[in-house]
Design a protein around this motif. Sequence first.
Motif, short mmCIF file in Angstrom:
data_model
loop_
_atom_site.label_atom_id
_atom_site.label_comp_id
_atom_site.label_asym_id
_atom_site.label_seq_id
_atom_site.Cartn_x
_atom_site.Cartn_y
_atom_site.Cartn_z
N MET A 1 18.41 19.41 30.61
CA MET A 1 19.57 18.55 30.75
C MET A 1 20.17 18.31 29.37
O MET A 1 19.47 18.32 28.37
CB MET A 1 19.19 17.25 31.44
N ARG A 26 27.61 14.62 22.92
CA ARG A 26 27.40 14.49 24.36
C ARG A 26 28.74 14.37 25.09
O ARG A 26 28.94 14.96 26.14
CB ARG A 26 26.50 13.28 24.65
N HIS A 30 31.26 18.28 29.88
CA HIS A 30 31.69 17.81 31.20
C HIS A 30 30.60 18.15 32.21
O HIS A 30 29.89 19.14 32.06
CB HIS A 30 32.98 18.51 31.63
N ASP A 31 30.49 17.33 33.24
CA ASP A 31 29.57 17.64 34.34
C ASP A 31 30.08 18.86 35.09
O ASP A 31 31.29 18.97 35.34
CB ASP A 31 29.48 16.48 35.33
N LYS A 33 29.93 20.15 38.57
CA LYS A 33 29.58 19.83 39.95
C LYS A 33 30.27 20.83 40.86
O LYS A 33 31.45 21.11 40.71
CB LYS A 33 30.02 18.42 40.33
N LEU A 38 25.30 18.52 41.11
CA LEU A 38 25.33 18.71 39.67
C LEU A 38 24.47 19.91 39.28
O LEU A 38 23.29 19.98 39.63
CB LEU A 38 24.82 17.45 38.96
N HIS A 41 25.98 20.99 32.54
CA HIS A 41 27.11 20.51 31.75
C HIS A 41 27.72 21.67 30.98
O HIS A 41 27.04 22.64 30.67
CB HIS A 41 26.64 19.42 30.80
N LEU A 74 20.87 22.24 34.16
CA LEU A 74 20.06 21.02 34.25
C LEU A 74 18.66 21.20 33.68
O LEU A 74 18.11 20.29 33.07
CB LEU A 74 19.96 20.56 35.71
#
Length: 121
Positions: A1, A26, A30-31, A33, A38, A41, A74
């Motif tokens: 992650m 960080r 962006h996530d 999804k 999820l 990133h 992730l």
Amino acid sequence: MIDDLDLTELRKSRRIGYYFRYPLHRDSFHDLKIKQRLYGHYTAKPLYGHFTPDGLVDKSAGFNGDVAVLFVPLEARAPDDVELFISHTIPKDIILSTGKRNWRKINAIAVESITKRLEER
């Protein structure tokens, strides 16, 4: 992650630092999804296509349509777990009529590229 990675160390990787020469944070990511799930990133940036005789990026040449995409799954725990690839679009799609970067299009290219890559697995 993403929160488990040392982003300073990540950028020290030659394959990543070559394209992402500025510090990564960080909030640069962006996530990702897909259908409310999820997957990780990402961050992306448009690339210039030319260099000066000194080997520096020649910003006066404009963007060439290439987009560097950095995807942190992730399960990523180390820089080697992060994927870097180059996507391409029409150069004019990267710039808005105001001359600013079209981040909506740049990020859409990144998501599309990552999604395609995930589907190939």
